[in-house]
Design a protein around this motif. Structure first.
Motif, PDB file in Angstrom:
ATOM      1  N   ILE A 248       0.815  -1.201  -0.119  1.00  0.00           N
ATOM      2  CA  ILE A 248      -0.034   0.241  -0.002  1.00  0.00           C
ATOM      3  C   ILE A 248       0.929   1.374  -0.013  1.00  0.00           C
ATOM      4  O   ILE A 248       1.634   0.977   0.819  1.00  0.00           O
ATOM      5  N   PRO A 249       0.776   2.098  -0.810  1.00  0.00           N
ATOM      6  CA  PRO A 249       1.502   3.452  -0.761  1.00  0.00           C
ATOM      7  C   PRO A 249       1.405   4.329   0.617  1.00  0.00           C
ATOM      8  O   PRO A 249       0.218   4.349   0.847  1.00  0.00           O
ATOM      9  N   GLU A 250       2.371   4.689   0.897  1.00  0.00           N
ATOM     10  CA  GLU A 250       2.403   5.401   2.194  1.00  0.00           C
ATOM     11  C   GLU A 250       3.244   6.935   1.984  1.00  0.00           C
ATOM     12  O   GLU A 250       4.396   6.772   1.249  1.00  0.00           O
ATOM     13  N   PHE A 251       2.928   7.874   2.377  1.00  0.00           N
ATOM     14  CA  PHE A 251       3.590   9.306   2.088  1.00  0.00           C
ATOM     15  C   PHE A 251       4.512   9.357   3.149  1.00  0.00           C
ATOM     16  O   PHE A 251       4.146   9.292   4.225  1.00  0.00           O
ATOM     17  N   ARG A 252       5.631   9.449   2.900  1.00  0.00           N
ATOM     18  CA  ARG A 252       6.706   9.735   3.856  1.00  0.00           C
ATOM     19  C   ARG A 252       7.255  11.325   3.390  1.00  0.00           C
ATOM     20  O   ARG A 252       8.112  11.411   2.488  1.00  0.00           O
ATOM     21  N   GLY A 253       6.684  12.275   3.937  1.00  0.00           N
ATOM     22  CA  GLY A 253       6.954  13.776   3.628  1.00  0.00           C
ATOM     23  C   GLY A 253       6.315  13.899   2.297  1.00  0.00           C
ATOM     24  O   GLY A 253       5.002  13.761   2.249  1.00  0.00           O
ATOM     25  N   THR A 254       7.220  14.214   1.237  1.00  0.00           N
ATOM     26  CA  THR A 254       6.752  14.192   0.014  1.00  0.00           C
ATOM     27  C   THR A 254       6.520  13.036  -0.912  1.00  0.00           C
ATOM     28  O   THR A 254       6.164  13.075  -2.005  1.00  0.00           O
ATOM     29  N   HIS A 257       6.215   5.813  -0.553  1.00  0.00           N
ATOM     30  CA  HIS A 257       6.643   4.758  -0.449  1.00  0.00           C
ATOM     31  C   HIS A 257       5.688   3.430  -0.376  1.00  0.00           C
ATOM     32  O   HIS A 257       4.439   3.613   0.202  1.00  0.00           O
ATOM     33  N   TYR A 258       5.896   2.309  -0.924  1.00  0.00           N
ATOM     34  CA  TYR A 258       5.059   1.153  -0.779  1.00  0.00           C
ATOM     35  C   TYR A 258       5.420   0.141   0.192  1.00  0.00           C
ATOM     36  O   TYR A 258       6.651  -0.184   0.317  1.00  0.00           O
ATOM     37  N   SER A 259       4.506  -0.447   1.025  1.00  0.00           N
ATOM     38  CA  SER A 259       4.576  -1.218   2.245  1.00  0.00           C
ATOM     39  C   SER A 259       5.294  -2.656   2.102  1.00  0.00           C
ATOM     40  O   SER A 259       5.311  -3.225   2.758  1.00  0.00           O
ATOM     41  N   GLY A 260       4.843  -3.041   0.721  1.00  0.00           N
ATOM     42  CA  GLY A 260       5.358  -4.330   0.354  1.00  0.00           C
ATOM     43  C   GLY A 260       6.803  -4.878   0.424  1.00  0.00           C
ATOM     44  O   GLY A 260       7.762  -4.133   0.223  1.00  0.00           O
ATOM     45  N   MET A 265       5.691 -10.243  -1.217  1.00  0.00           N
ATOM     46  CA  MET A 265       5.300 -10.275  -2.550  1.00  0.00           C
ATOM     47  C   MET A 265       5.538 -11.774  -3.022  1.00  0.00           C
ATOM     48  O   MET A 265       4.888 -12.511  -4.050  1.00  0.00           O
ATOM     49  N   SER A 266       6.497 -12.517  -2.193  1.00  0.00           N
ATOM     50  CA  SER A 266       6.829 -14.112  -2.532  1.00  0.00           C
ATOM     51  C   SER A 266       5.421 -14.819  -2.023  1.00  0.00           C
ATOM     52  O   SER A 266       5.022 -15.716  -2.851  1.00  0.00           O
ATOM     53  N   GLU A 267       4.798 -14.423  -0.907  1.00  0.00           N
ATOM     54  CA  GLU A 267       3.496 -15.258  -0.553  1.00  0.00           C
ATOM     55  C   GLU A 267       2.406 -14.586  -1.535  1.00  0.00           C
ATOM     56  O   GLU A 267       1.811 -15.698  -1.938  1.00  0.00           O
ATOM     57  N   TYR A 268       2.631 -13.493  -2.043  1.00  0.00           N
ATOM     58  CA  TYR A 268       1.490 -13.315  -3.101  1.00  0.00           C
ATOM     59  C   TYR A 268       1.707 -14.268  -4.331  1.00  0.00           C
ATOM     60  O   TYR A 268       0.901 -14.582  -5.051  1.00  0.00           O
ATOM     61  N   VAL A 269       2.874 -14.464  -4.903  1.00  0.00           N
ATOM     62  CA  VAL A 269       3.043 -15.335  -5.873  1.00  0.00           C
ATOM     63  C   VAL A 269       2.868 -16.840  -5.673  1.00  0.00           C
ATOM     64  O   VAL A 269       2.037 -17.113  -6.553  1.00  0.00           O
ATOM     65  N   ARG A 270       2.840 -17.154  -4.568  1.00  0.00           N
ATOM     66  CA  ARG A 270       2.461 -18.604  -4.143  1.00  0.00           C
ATOM     67  C   ARG A 270       0.898 -18.552  -4.139  1.00  0.00           C
ATOM     68  O   ARG A 270       0.397 -19.471  -4.829  1.00  0.00           O
ATOM     69  N   LEU A 271       0.289 -17.711  -3.619  1.00  0.00           N
ATOM     70  CA  LEU A 271      -1.317 -17.665  -3.763  1.00  0.00           C
ATOM     71  C   LEU A 271      -1.704 -17.430  -5.074  1.00  0.00           C
ATOM     72  O   LEU A 271      -2.755 -17.885  -5.354  1.00  0.00           O
ATOM     73  N   ALA A 272      -1.025 -16.636  -5.944  1.00  0.00           N
ATOM     74  CA  ALA A 272      -1.509 -16.471  -7.324  1.00  0.00           C
ATOM     75  C   ALA A 272      -1.370 -17.583  -8.220  1.00  0.00           C
ATOM     76  O   ALA A 272      -2.148 -17.980  -8.866  1.00  0.00           O
TER      77      ALA A 272
END
Length: 345
Positions: A248-254, A257-260, A265-272
């Protein structure tokens, strides 16, 4: 044009490898290389080709089987925002040439897919863009991609079924096999109301079917996996693409950054894989490091295990951010039947 008349590199590589790994984020990685917010990445095909080469090389080194050209905003409608609407063919041709040059040096088969994003315009009756104008704009872009060596038109991040249909018609006109993906980021549907289960029927009236369909971008791994389950349940034999954002995108100042993490992402691949996807990649936030971890996960998990449930997805990669499509109402965004087009008259 018959489906068999256009070579299909994706089916051939799936037959060899089972499941393919597509690349990660274009914009996120180019920003890290110095692209400024508001600049057109496509202009770097001429102004900084060495950086585009580095982008593709990073993903190939991480293990990608498919790389997308730097041409997402390559229609005249997007390029006019940068006074480059007269450079459509050349910028797209160079995008494909750069990707092909890197892919040819990979030492293994890497497919170059021509990235085609939405025009940014609304089609009639909601906006001023006519269907035929959309087809012309997409065909203009795809002619450049094909001239540069792109093997597939990769239509992505779409919301409107009519626009998917226009881009698919353009690919057929140009003579490219094509895939298309929607961004299901609005209560489990695209912004224009298309439900995941209806993705398959959007171009059923065209003579050339897609090579693959699916989802990209969106709001993170759990939601795109829920979308995948709907798509594979609706048509189990279809070749499905998922290319989800890296958390999920998160703002750090301006800065965004993405939280993944690579582990997520490895677990996402296995589930996919278990959910039936045949092409898996990353979208916004997905770095070379993330993709390398995804390659390792895929190589260790080539044979699908039990089909996951939504509960499995939530337990392993976190909660859904949105309602599922089935919970968000019964209206669908399936494409209306079209009148005869000027190209047929």
């Amino acid at each position: 044009m018959q489906a068999s008349s256009i070579p299909n590199p994706i089916d051939a590589l799936i037959a060899e490898k089972g499941v393919l790994l597509a690349d990660g984020a274009t914009g996120t990685n180019l920003f890290a290389m110095g692209l400024e917010s508001g600049d057109a990445p496509e202009l770097w095909n001429e102004d900084a080709p060495e950086k585009i080469e580095a982008l593709h090389q990073g993903f190939i080194d991480a293990g990608a089987d498919i790389i997308l050209t730097n041409s997402f905003g390559g229609t005249r409608h997007r390029l006019k925002l940068h006074n480059a609407q007269d450079r459509v063919f050349e910028l797209n041709r160079k995008a494909a040439e750069i990707a092909c040059r890197v892919a040819e040096q990979a030492g293994r088969r890497v497919i170059v897919a021509g990235s085609v994003g939405p025009t940014g315009e609304l089609l009639e009756p909601l906006g001023a863009l006519t269907y035929d104008e959309a087809v012309e704009a997409f065909a203009e872009q795809m002619e450049g991609l094909k001239a540069g060596g792109a093997e597939v038109a990769w239509i992505e991040t779409m919301s409107a079924p009519e626009e998917i249909h226009a881009a698919a018609e353009a690919a057929i006109r140009v003579g490219l096999p094509y895939t298309y993906t929607g961004s299901f980021d609005t209560a489990g549907r695209t912004m224009m109301g298309l439900a995941p289960k209806d993705i398959h029927g959007v171009v059923d009236d065209l003579g050339q079917p897609p090579v693959a369909v699916g989802a990209n971008c969106g709001v993170g791994a759990p939601d795109i996996l829920a979308t995948l389950l709907d798509m594979t349940a609706a048509r189990p034999d279809a070749t499905i693409v998922v290319k989800g954002n890296c958390g999920i995108p998160e703002f750090r100042g301006t800065e965004v950054h993405y939280s993944g993490t690579p582990e997520l992402m490895s677990e996402y691949v296995r589930l996919a894989v278990d959910g039936g996807a045949k092409i898996i990649g990353g979208c916004c936030g997905t770095s070379f490091e993330h993709l390398a971890a995804m390659r390792t996960a895929l190589d260790g998990h080539k044979h699908p295990e039990q089909r996951p449930t939504i509960e499995d997805v939530v337990a392993r990669v976190g909660p859904l951010r949105n309602k599922s499509a089935s919970e968000s109402g019964s209206a669908t965004g399936t494409r209306r039947s079209r009148r005869a087009r000027s190209s047929e008259s």
